[in-house]
Write a protein that holds these residues in place. Sequence first.
Motif, short mmCIF file in Angstrom:
data_model
loop_
_atom_site.label_atom_id
_atom_site.label_comp_id
_atom_site.label_asym_id
_atom_site.label_seq_id
_atom_site.Cartn_x
_atom_site.Cartn_y
_atom_site.Cartn_z
N ILE A 21 0.82 -1.21 0.00
CA ILE A 21 0.00 0.00 0.00
C ILE A 21 0.85 1.25 0.00
N LEU A 22 1.80 1.33 0.91
CA LEU A 22 2.51 2.57 1.18
C LEU A 22 3.71 2.81 0.27
N THR A 23 4.39 1.75 -0.12
CA THR A 23 5.65 1.94 -0.86
C THR A 23 5.61 1.42 -2.29
N HIS A 24 4.55 0.71 -2.67
CA HIS A 24 4.60 0.08 -3.99
C HIS A 24 3.33 0.23 -4.82
N PRO A 25 2.70 1.41 -4.81
CA PRO A 25 1.60 1.61 -5.77
C PRO A 25 2.21 1.88 -7.16
N VAL A 26 2.00 0.99 -8.10
CA VAL A 26 2.63 1.13 -9.41
C VAL A 26 1.75 1.87 -10.42
N LYS A 27 0.50 2.13 -10.05
CA LYS A 27 -0.36 2.96 -10.88
C LYS A 27 -0.75 4.21 -10.10
N ILE B 160 4.41 3.18 -13.08
CA ILE B 160 5.83 3.21 -12.75
C ILE B 160 6.27 1.78 -12.39
N TRP B 161 7.58 1.62 -12.29
CA TRP B 161 8.14 0.36 -11.78
C TRP B 161 9.37 0.70 -10.95
N HIS B 162 9.58 -0.05 -9.89
CA HIS B 162 10.83 0.05 -9.13
C HIS B 162 11.01 -1.24 -8.36
N PRO B 163 12.24 -1.55 -7.96
CA PRO B 163 12.47 -2.74 -7.14
C PRO B 163 11.94 -2.51 -5.73
N LYS B 164 12.06 -3.52 -4.89
CA LYS B 164 11.62 -3.38 -3.51
C LYS B 164 12.52 -2.39 -2.77
N PHE B 165 11.89 -1.55 -1.97
CA PHE B 165 12.62 -0.55 -1.21
C PHE B 165 13.41 -1.18 -0.05
N PRO C 37 3.79 13.27 12.23
CA PRO C 37 3.38 12.36 11.17
C PRO C 37 3.07 10.96 11.68
N HIS C 38 2.31 10.25 10.89
CA HIS C 38 2.05 8.83 11.13
C HIS C 38 3.35 8.04 11.03
N SER C 39 4.18 8.40 10.04
CA SER C 39 5.44 7.67 9.81
C SER C 39 6.34 8.46 8.88
N VAL C 40 7.63 8.19 8.99
CA VAL C 40 8.64 8.73 8.08
C VAL C 40 9.55 7.58 7.67
N LEU C 41 9.65 7.36 6.37
CA LEU C 41 10.51 6.31 5.83
C LEU C 41 11.46 6.94 4.80
N ILE C 42 12.73 6.51 4.82
CA ILE C 42 13.75 7.14 3.98
C ILE C 42 14.66 6.08 3.38
N THR C 43 15.08 6.34 2.14
CA THR C 43 16.18 5.58 1.54
C THR C 43 17.06 6.55 0.77
N ASP C 44 18.34 6.23 0.65
CA ASP C 44 19.23 7.17 -0.03
C ASP C 44 19.10 7.13 -1.54
N GLN C 45 18.67 5.98 -2.10
CA GLN C 45 18.49 5.93 -3.55
C GLN C 45 17.73 4.68 -3.97
N ILE C 46 17.04 4.81 -5.11
CA ILE C 46 16.32 3.68 -5.71
C ILE C 46 16.09 3.99 -7.18
N VAL C 47 16.13 2.96 -8.01
CA VAL C 47 15.90 3.10 -9.45
C VAL C 47 14.41 3.12 -9.73
N PHE C 48 13.99 3.98 -10.65
CA PHE C 48 12.58 4.09 -11.05
C PHE C 48 12.47 4.09 -12.56
N ASP C 49 11.44 3.43 -13.06
CA ASP C 49 10.98 3.59 -14.44
C ASP C 49 9.64 4.29 -14.41
N VAL C 50 9.41 5.19 -15.36
CA VAL C 50 8.11 5.82 -15.54
C VAL C 50 7.64 5.49 -16.95
N LEU C 51 6.47 4.85 -17.05
CA LEU C 51 5.97 4.40 -18.34
C LEU C 51 5.04 5.46 -18.92
N LEU C 52 5.47 6.06 -20.01
CA LEU C 52 4.75 7.16 -20.64
C LEU C 52 4.36 6.80 -22.07
#
Length: 266
Positions: free
Chosen positions: A186-192, A207-212, A241-256
């Motif tokens: 729900i929180l980290t992987h909505p691809v639409k 969009i597409w990305h690997p697991k965080f 806030p309810h929550s704060v989640l952070i990562t320094d980097q992640i690969v993303f694809d955006v399908l256009l």
Amino acid sequence: MPNYREILDKRVQARKSKSKLDVNTLLEHFAIISYKVPLSKIEKYIPKPFKLWTFLENGVAYALVSAVPFKDKDFRFYKLHSSLTFNFYQTNFRTYIIDERDGSYAAWFFGTTLGSITHIFPKLLWKMPWEFGRYSFDFIYEEGRYKKYVMEFTSKMGNGKIDLEGTTEENILLNGFSNLAEQDLILTHPVKGYYTQSESKIGTYEIWHPKFNLKQGKVKAAYFELFERLELLSKEDMKTPHSVLITDQIVFDVLLPPANFNNPSE
């Protein structure tokens, strides 16, 4: 109950392509700063065929809204001109929805601020709710965590200020979720993503990305004017806030390009 782990695994494995306009980018300093909002305050913004993902707390139904800041590094239309890249800051404002047509989980976008004049292209071509933002950002990332994360932006959509501190603590089960698989889905992987394109049209893109690999963060100060304008949160609400989640980097694809369909609410 849905098999959240199976759905999540399929999304991670299903890297695909759509057109020559597909984008690949490395997102740096990616944070998800989420707040709980009573369903009664937010449901008017979500048109059919969607409903909000919600959870109960003391008999009250809540949805989550998130501000998601990051830096796009080497943003490129890799099928057209792989050596032409762009770098800019961006903040997405979203909530989490269920498509009642098929029961799938997705994100609804209230808007985006983009620290580049290139925001004008998706805004004009695809009616995406994007506005230019002027950004400043200062950070210290050492020993696997953000010791400093300070971002400010100004925009017609609304100004924002973020002062965070990272930890090395792994992602834990957050309030409202039944298990980590549901939370990740729900929180980290909505691809639409869906957004209001016009009074009669809803826009959508994928969009597409690997697991965080997300770590927990702590808010020292945060303010997002858009959430206040929408009357979802007060300045005081945004301090906790309810929550704060952070990562320094992640690969993303955006399908256009995005697609659209008629808004059945109109």
